[in-house]
Design a protein around this motif. Structure first.
Motif, PDB file in Angstrom:
ATOM      1  N   ALA A   1       0.841  -1.205   0.000  1.00  0.00           N
ATOM      2  CA  ALA A   1       0.000   0.000   0.000  1.00  0.00           C
ATOM      3  C   ALA A   1       0.873   1.251   0.000  1.00  0.00           C
ATOM      4  O   ALA A   1       0.625   2.195  -0.759  1.00  0.00           O
ATOM      5  CB  ALA A   1      -0.926  -0.013   1.208  1.00  0.00           C
ATOM      6  N   GLN A   2       1.902   1.264   0.822  1.00  0.00           N
ATOM      7  CA  GLN A   2       2.802   2.417   0.860  1.00  0.00           C
ATOM      8  C   GLN A   2       3.587   2.528  -0.436  1.00  0.00           C
ATOM      9  O   GLN A   2       3.814   3.628  -0.942  1.00  0.00           O
ATOM     10  CB  GLN A   2       3.754   2.302   2.051  1.00  0.00           C
ATOM     11  CG  GLN A   2       4.652   3.504   2.208  1.00  0.00           C
ATOM     12  CD  GLN A   2       3.867   4.773   2.508  1.00  0.00           C
ATOM     13  OE1 GLN A   2       2.891   4.747   3.240  1.00  0.00           O
ATOM     14  NE2 GLN A   2       4.288   5.868   1.927  1.00  0.00           N
ATOM     15  N   HIS A   3       3.991   1.410  -0.996  1.00  0.00           N
ATOM     16  CA  HIS A   3       4.725   1.413  -2.262  1.00  0.00           C
ATOM     17  C   HIS A   3       3.863   2.003  -3.373  1.00  0.00           C
ATOM     18  O   HIS A   3       4.327   2.837  -4.156  1.00  0.00           O
ATOM     19  CB  HIS A   3       5.151   0.000  -2.623  1.00  0.00           C
ATOM     20  CG  HIS A   3       5.702  -0.129  -4.007  1.00  0.00           C
ATOM     21  ND1 HIS A   3       6.933   0.360  -4.362  1.00  0.00           N
ATOM     22  CD2 HIS A   3       5.172  -0.671  -5.130  1.00  0.00           C
ATOM     23  CE1 HIS A   3       7.137   0.117  -5.650  1.00  0.00           C
ATOM     24  NE2 HIS A   3       6.089  -0.510  -6.128  1.00  0.00           N
TER      25      HIS A   3
ATOM     26  N   PHE B   1       4.674   9.807  -7.381  1.00  0.00           N
ATOM     27  CA  PHE B   1       5.723  10.080  -8.354  1.00  0.00           C
ATOM     28  C   PHE B   1       5.139  10.290  -9.741  1.00  0.00           C
ATOM     29  O   PHE B   1       5.526  11.226 -10.461  1.00  0.00           O
ATOM     30  CB  PHE B   1       6.734   8.933  -8.368  1.00  0.00           C
ATOM     31  CG  PHE B   1       7.761   9.050  -9.453  1.00  0.00           C
ATOM     32  CD1 PHE B   1       8.818   9.931  -9.318  1.00  0.00           C
ATOM     33  CD2 PHE B   1       7.672   8.277 -10.595  1.00  0.00           C
ATOM     34  CE1 PHE B   1       9.766  10.048 -10.314  1.00  0.00           C
ATOM     35  CE2 PHE B   1       8.612   8.384 -11.596  1.00  0.00           C
ATOM     36  CZ  PHE B   1       9.662   9.271 -11.453  1.00  0.00           C
ATOM     37  N   ILE B   2       4.211   9.429 -10.144  1.00  0.00           N
ATOM     38  CA  ILE B   2       3.589   9.542 -11.467  1.00  0.00           C
ATOM     39  C   ILE B   2       2.809  10.847 -11.575  1.00  0.00           C
ATOM     40  O   ILE B   2       2.871  11.548 -12.588  1.00  0.00           O
ATOM     41  CB  ILE B   2       2.673   8.328 -11.744  1.00  0.00           C
ATOM     42  CG1 ILE B   2       3.518   7.059 -11.850  1.00  0.00           C
ATOM     43  CG2 ILE B   2       1.855   8.524 -13.004  1.00  0.00           C
ATOM     44  CD1 ILE B   2       4.535   7.060 -12.964  1.00  0.00           C
ATOM     45  N   THR B   3       2.071  11.214 -10.527  1.00  0.00           N
ATOM     46  CA  THR B   3       1.308  12.462 -10.536  1.00  0.00           C
ATOM     47  C   THR B   3       2.243  13.662 -10.629  1.00  0.00           C
ATOM     48  O   THR B   3       2.000  14.592 -11.406  1.00  0.00           O
ATOM     49  CB  THR B   3       0.436  12.566  -9.273  1.00  0.00           C
ATOM     50  OG1 THR B   3      -0.436  11.430  -9.221  1.00  0.00           O
ATOM     51  CG2 THR B   3      -0.382  13.830  -9.276  1.00  0.00           C
ATOM     52  N   GLY B   4       3.328  13.657  -9.866  1.00  0.00           N
ATOM     53  CA  GLY B   4       4.291  14.756  -9.923  1.00  0.00           C
ATOM     54  C   GLY B   4       4.943  14.874 -11.288  1.00  0.00           C
ATOM     55  O   GLY B   4       5.127  15.981 -11.817  1.00  0.00           O
TER      56      GLY B   4
END
Length: 55
Positions: free
Chosen positions: A22-24, A31-34
């Motif tokens: 879940a944390q991963h 990261f993808i959103t950024g």
């Protein structure tokens, strides 16, 4: 002359702690959103600079 060595006994395999999926996934999605917003921001900057530089 080669010496004969007896095979060494290795300790038992140590099992690492299970991964926190879940944390991963939360980190990966962040990261993808950024990255997505960085690409959009760079594209918008390029368009704005194109219209500012054009005579």
């Amino acid at each position: 002359m080669a010496t004969k060595h007896r095979p060494e006994h290795h300790s038992d395999v140590q099992v690492e702690s299970p991964m926190d999926y879940a944390q991963h996934e939360a980190t990966y999605n962040g990261f993808i959103t950024g990255t997505k917003w960085a690409v959009i921001g760079l594209a918008a900057s390029m368009v704005i600079l194109y219209f500012l530089i054009q005579p």
